[in-house]
Design a protein around this motif. Structure first.
Motif, mmCIF file in Angstrom:
data_model
loop_
_atom_site.group_PDB
_atom_site.id
_atom_site.type_symbol
_atom_site.label_atom_id
_atom_site.label_comp_id
_atom_site.label_asym_id
_atom_site.label_seq_id
_atom_site.Cartn_x
_atom_site.Cartn_y
_atom_site.Cartn_z
ATOM 1 N N GLY A 181 -27.345 17.084 91.320
ATOM 2 C CA GLY A 181 -28.599 17.758 91.036
ATOM 3 C C GLY A 181 -29.575 16.937 90.225
ATOM 4 N N GLY A 182 -29.223 15.693 89.925
ATOM 5 C CA GLY A 182 -30.127 14.776 89.232
ATOM 6 C C GLY A 182 -30.257 13.497 90.037
ATOM 7 N N SER A 183 -31.344 12.795 89.863
ATOM 8 C CA SER A 183 -31.552 11.585 90.647
ATOM 9 C C SER A 183 -30.534 10.511 90.264
ATOM 10 N N LEU A 184 -30.333 9.584 91.191
ATOM 11 C CA LEU A 184 -29.386 8.484 91.023
ATOM 12 C C LEU A 184 -30.119 7.167 91.246
ATOM 13 N N LEU A 185 -29.659 6.108 90.574
ATOM 14 C CA LEU A 185 -30.238 4.783 90.794
ATOM 15 C C LEU A 185 -29.147 3.731 90.632
ATOM 16 N N ALA A 186 -29.149 2.734 91.526
ATOM 17 C CA ALA A 186 -28.214 1.612 91.448
ATOM 18 C C ALA A 186 -28.995 0.310 91.551
ATOM 19 N N ASN A 187 -28.541 -0.702 90.816
ATOM 20 C CA ASN A 187 -29.206 -2.004 90.853
ATOM 21 C C ASN A 187 -28.186 -3.101 90.606
ATOM 22 N N ASP A 188 -28.245 -4.160 91.407
ATOM 23 C CA ASP A 188 -27.435 -5.348 91.137
ATOM 24 C C ASP A 188 -28.236 -6.601 91.491
ATOM 25 N N PRO A 189 -28.964 -7.142 90.502
ATOM 26 C CA PRO A 189 -29.730 -8.367 90.723
ATOM 27 C C PRO A 189 -28.816 -9.577 90.882
ATOM 28 N N HIS A 190 -29.167 -10.444 91.853
ATOM 29 C CA HIS A 190 -28.340 -11.608 92.171
ATOM 30 C C HIS A 190 -29.026 -12.879 91.690
ATOM 31 N N LEU A 191 -28.290 -13.680 90.934
ATOM 32 C CA LEU A 191 -28.772 -14.969 90.451
ATOM 33 C C LEU A 191 -27.623 -15.965 90.531
ATOM 34 N N GLY A 192 -27.914 -17.228 90.264
ATOM 35 C CA GLY A 192 -26.866 -18.231 90.272
ATOM 36 C C GLY A 192 -25.785 -17.913 89.261
ATOM 37 N N LEU A 193 -24.532 -18.120 89.668
ATOM 38 C CA LEU A 193 -23.409 -17.840 88.777
ATOM 39 C C LEU A 193 -23.239 -18.976 87.772
ATOM 40 N N THR A 194 -23.064 -18.620 86.510
ATOM 41 C CA THR A 194 -22.850 -19.585 85.446
ATOM 42 C C THR A 194 -21.866 -18.999 84.447
ATOM 43 N N ALA A 195 -21.379 -19.853 83.569
ATOM 44 C CA ALA A 195 -20.552 -19.385 82.451
ATOM 45 C C ALA A 195 -21.228 -19.823 81.160
ATOM 46 N N PRO A 196 -21.671 -18.871 80.333
ATOM 47 C CA PRO A 196 -21.626 -17.429 80.600
ATOM 48 C C PRO A 196 -22.698 -17.033 81.599
ATOM 49 N N THR A 197 -22.593 -15.807 82.120
ATOM 50 C CA THR A 197 -23.630 -15.294 83.002
ATOM 51 C C THR A 197 -24.955 -15.208 82.252
ATOM 52 N N ILE A 198 -26.036 -15.270 82.989
ATOM 53 C CA ILE A 198 -27.357 -15.219 82.356
ATOM 54 C C ILE A 198 -27.615 -13.877 81.687
ATOM 55 N N TRP A 199 -26.923 -12.819 82.130
ATOM 56 C CA TRP A 199 -27.174 -11.471 81.614
ATOM 57 C C TRP A 199 -26.388 -11.208 80.334
ATOM 58 N N TYR A 200 -26.966 -10.324 79.514
ATOM 59 C CA TYR A 200 -26.338 -9.904 78.261
ATOM 60 C C TYR A 200 -26.641 -8.416 78.086
ATOM 61 N N LEU A 201 -25.588 -7.622 77.942
ATOM 62 C CA LEU A 201 -25.755 -6.176 77.815
ATOM 63 C C LEU A 201 -26.136 -5.817 76.379
ATOM 64 N N ALA A 202 -27.080 -4.893 76.231
ATOM 65 C CA ALA A 202 -27.492 -4.478 74.890
ATOM 66 C C ALA A 202 -28.134 -3.103 74.948
ATOM 67 N N ARG A 203 -28.072 -2.431 73.805
ATOM 68 C CA ARG A 203 -28.758 -1.149 73.639
ATOM 69 C C ARG A 203 -29.640 -1.269 72.393
ATOM 70 N N ILE A 204 -30.899 -0.899 72.502
ATOM 71 C CA ILE A 204 -31.805 -0.908 71.362
ATOM 72 C C ILE A 204 -32.380 0.494 71.187
ATOM 73 N N GLU A 205 -32.494 0.915 69.942
ATOM 74 C CA GLU A 205 -33.005 2.254 69.632
ATOM 75 C C GLU A 205 -34.447 2.121 69.143
ATOM 76 N N LEU A 206 -35.404 2.382 70.037
ATOM 77 C CA LEU A 206 -36.814 2.278 69.698
ATOM 78 C C LEU A 206 -37.338 3.625 69.198
ATOM 79 N N SER A 207 -38.564 3.625 68.703
ATOM 80 C CA SER A 207 -39.160 4.870 68.219
ATOM 81 C C SER A 207 -39.350 5.873 69.347
ATOM 82 N N THR A 208 -39.423 5.387 70.597
ATOM 83 C CA THR A 208 -39.578 6.267 71.760
ATOM 84 C C THR A 208 -38.241 6.696 72.340
#
Length: 819
Positions: A274-301
């Motif tokens: 009953g709620g919308s769904l979204l999936a994403n998997d961006p593809h880039l060159g594989l490296t060690a470490p991967t270019i991506w870094y997971l994070a959560r930030i708590e903004l005023s919004t």
């Protein structure tokens, strides 16, 4: 003798002790830069305490009193875990690799200096809005606070690589973050190379055959452009290629490796929850470490969580409490190559519509380690910077008295891409998200957005405004002095394709064409995908409603619709044919291979032999089809183009002519070429993996190559820093693992989804994500490759904005306090 033995034994013990001591010292100094995630640190630059809460996957949840303090914390966390990556990206954008790596990277630096990305980034700082400048400054202060802490507390120079290379680190600046985005734009842009290849190929074959080998996607090839030989008369019919730098430090994408991604969304009417769904998997060159870094930030919004790139204070793909968004490379034609005519009487001038005009010039000095410094004269025309003739073999397209320049939307001194990203993170709805990205410049992307009730998909990024009468429509290099070939600024944002809440309730993009718009609002003539989109459409329409798990299943789908389409064509006259043949004979091997392929369903599973036989067959087939027509230029076509193979075997517009070998007397048929190329493939497999076809494993050939860009080829440490994994998927599966395409291991997986995320807005905290290696860039950290195990198995970790949940499972909490 006993005395001799005693001294030999003592020498052996001493040598072992010395080796052990040396190893212990290396480990000690290397481990000094491992961050302490449970620490209290007093720092300048924040107004109140900032908490960095590390969950059990080492994802930082950053909480502060003000947005500036939160961005300070993000910069600090990025520098804790990925300092070397950040330094290398900055140095690359600046064209200063040779200061560390010597002559090895000199040619790379020369091109980057001519593009002048860093200068443009510095000038773009003033173009950002006030909140973005504040965020950039706070982020830079956080990075620099970590650098100061490393120096004061002797924390192993911040990264173990800095023991081997220069440890002089300049403070991080706001412009450095903008430069990283411009570097990403470079890595995701492919039209320069495509224009060069199209022009070089057109000198060898007819327009009809050019439409076969470089077809438009989707639809028929275009043969109505003027021959390139008419634009540059007297040009040699073929000129030998100069290989591009094959260096992992090079940011210039090879053909077929410029970027790819998947993203799709379902409206609440097509969602079981009953709620919308979204999936994403961006593809880039594989490296060690991967270019991506997971994070959560708590903004005023509100909270924002997802994939970041160290060096940039943005969540580039992820979700907030209100919306989720994903990115796919748009393949927008935002680059044009121009050839500029020099003044015969003054080579410091070039031809314009109103006569000859002096180049804008500037001297630039490249410091080279262990070699003399190199001085470059940078030159610009009205169309863009002048590039060296070796870059993508541009010199093969012009005669003496001409140079080539590049027009590119990223070469603007007023790049507001980061400001658009800041506003996107604060958006509360799909409509707000697309309004926010009007200021987005480059790299051009397709943005998929969902909130609780609405889904939307549109192209963001600056599109050049070309004249309707452009001589080549931007598909071939064109004369830079002809007025109709010059750009007239950028197209209005509302000409970019956009769809919101379509009737079917499903939207998606796999780097395919979004809309059929006429030139010059066409976005592009070429796209990265014509295959995955068909498999995705079938999976989406096979269910009335979708769930988070069905979206995950689609992300991990390894069925090649290309194999299901191509194999019946190329094997039509070969299935179950031929006389009985003895074991070990070529005929017997061919029959066994065909039997395996006949029973195969097209699943590119790492444990099966059929994907390897199929991939090797298609590679050998394309090489046999094009080698006689293109000669040495055939080596530029490293990846199989399914549209080309299909056109040939369906004989679209006479495309079966490719099957006949021009230099031979007999007239070869497509069946002959298919059989010969299958024999080629089997021979290659036998030499490489043995003759037992049934025991082959696709995963042995299709290993994911997460290699360290600097130390990955160093004999003593490469097994420590490189991460290799057997993987499923292939060039044209939704779980895409793009193959290398050349060399002794052409099927290595070098380009894949470094980030995967699936968001469910009926229960946002049930959303999940993953990256391809680990959060840490330190090879001695347990977080260096821990997530890679889950990534390979198709597993995810929770993506919750519940701060209490993060605290409950925290492996460490860093408290930054004002000094």
């Amino acid at each position: 003798m006993a005395q001799l033995f005693k001294w030999l034994f003592r020498g052996f013990v001493a040598a072992v002790a010395l080796v052990f001591f040396a190893g212990a010292m290396v480990y000690y100094f290397g481990a000094r830069s491992l961050p302490d995630y449970s620490a209290e640190v007093a720092l300048d630059g924040i107004s109140a305490p900032v908490e960095i809460i590390r969950d059990n996957a080492n994802v930082p949840h950053i909480v502060g009193t003000t947005d500036e303090d939160v961005f300070f914390g993000l910069g600090y966390a990025h520098a804790q875990d990925r300092l070397w990556q950040m330094i290398m990206q900055r140095r690359t954008a600046q064209g200063r690799l040779s200061e560390v790596f010597g002559s090895r990277t000199l040619e790379i630096d020369k091109v980057l200096r001519r593009l002048d990305l860093y200068t443009l980034a510095v000038r773009s700082v003033e173009a950002q809005d006030a909140q973005t400048r504040a965020a950039l400054e706070a982020y830079a202060a956080g990075v620099n606070a970590r650098l100061l802490q490393v120096n004061q507390d002797a924390l192993g120079r911040g990264a173990p690589e800095l023991f081997l290379f220069s440890n002089r680190i300049a403070p991080w600046q706001p412009a450095d973050s903008l430069a990283v985005i411009k570097l990403m734009a470079l890595q995701l842009s492919s039209h320069l190379e495509d224009e060069v290849l199209r022009a070089r190929t057109s000198l060898l074959i007819s327009p009809e055959r050019l439409a076969d080998i470089l077809p438009d996607a989707p639809g028929q090839g275009t043969a109505a452009l003027p021959p390139y030989a008419d634009l540059m008369p007297g040009l040699a019919r073929y000129a030998a290629s100069t290989p591009m730098p094959d260096d992992p430090l090079s940011p210039f994408p090879k053909r077929g490796l410029a970027g790819a991604s998947n993203a799709w969304a379902a409206a609440e009417t097509r969602s079981a929850s009953g709620g919308s769904l979204l999936a994403n998997d961006p593809h880039l060159g594989l490296t060690a470490p991967t270019i991506w870094y997971l994070a959560r930030i708590e903004l005023s919004t509100g909270g924002v969580i997802g994939g970041t790139i160290p060096g940039v204070p943005l969540v580039l793909t992820g979700r907030s409490n209100d919306i989720g968004w994903g990115l796919t490379t748009a393949y927008a034609d935002d680059q044009d190559v121009f050839f500029e005519q020099l003044n015969p009487d003054n080579p410091n001038e070039y031809r314009t519509p109103t006569g000859f005009k002096p180049f804008r010039t500037r001297e630039s000095i490249i410091e080279v380690k262990d070699a003399p410094a190199v001085t470059l004269t940078l030159r610009w025309t009205d169309n863009g910077p002048v590039l060296p003739p070796e870059h993508y073999n541009l010199g093969t397209l012009v005669r003496d008295g001409f140079v080539t320049s590049l027009g590119w939307t990223a070469l603007t001194p007023s790049d507001t891409t980061v400001s658009a990203g800041m506003e996107l993170m604060r958006a509360k709805s799909v409509e707000e998200a697309f309004r926010a990205t009007e200021r987005y410049i480059a790299p051009a992307q397709n943005l998929t957005v969902a909130d609780a009730q609405t889904i939307g998909l549109g192209t963001i990024g600056a599109m050049p405004a070309r004249d309707l009468n452009h001589q080549t429509q931007g598909r071939l290099p064109s004369p830079g002095w002809v007025p109709t070939n010059r750009w007239n600024g950028r197209l209005p944002y509302d000409t970019n394709p956009l769809v919101i809440n379509p009737e079917g309730g499903i939207i998606g993009n796999t780097n395919n064409k979004l809309a059929d718009q006429p030139f010059p609002e066409h976005v592009s003539f070429i796209y990265a995908d014509t295959q995955r989109i068909n498999r995705w459409a079938r999976l989406m329409q096979s269910r009335q409603v979708h769930t988070r798990d069905s979206f995950i299943e689609a992300q991990l789908d390894t069925v090649s619709i290309t194999a299901r389409t191509i194999l019946p064509l190329i094997g039509a006259d070969l299935w179950f044919t031929g006389e009985a043949a003895p074991e070990g004979s070529q005929e017997r091997q061919r029959q066994r291979a065909l039997q395996l392929l006949a029973d195969w369903n097209g699943e590119m599973n790492e444990h099966l032999p059929e994907p390897l036989i199929y991939a090797a067959w298609l590679r050998a087939l394309q090489d046999r089809l094009i080698r006689d027509e293109l000669g040495p230029l055939a080596q530029e076509y490293k990846h199989v183009d399914p549209l080309f193979i299909e056109r040939v075997f369906r004989n679209v517009d006479g495309a079966s002519a490719w099957c006949d070998v021009l230099q031979s007397s007999p007239i070869e048929t497509c069946t002959d070429i298919a059989r010969q190329s299958l024999d080629d493939a089997i021979l290659w497999i036998n030499e490489r993996y043995g003759s037992a076809l049934e025991s082959l494993r696709w995963g042995d050939a299709h290993q994911a190559t997460h290699d360290h860009a600097v130390l990955g080829n160093t004999r003593l440490v490469r097994h420590l820093v490189n991460i290799r994994q057997s993987t499923s998927g292939g060039d044209n599966t939704l779980m895409r693992g793009r193959t290398k395409g050349d060399g002794p291991n052409p099927f290595l997986n070098v380009h894949a989804a470094g980030y995967r995320g699936v968001y469910d807005f009926a229960d946002p905290d049930s959303s999940v994500f993953i990256i391809a290696t680990g959060q840490s860039g330190h090879p001695l950290s347990r977080y260096y490759d821990d997530l890679g195990v889950l990534w390979r198995r198709g597993e995810y970790i929770p993506m919750s904005l519940d701060i209490d949940l993060a605290r409950a499972g925290a492996t460490g909490i860093t408290v930054l306090s004002p000094q």
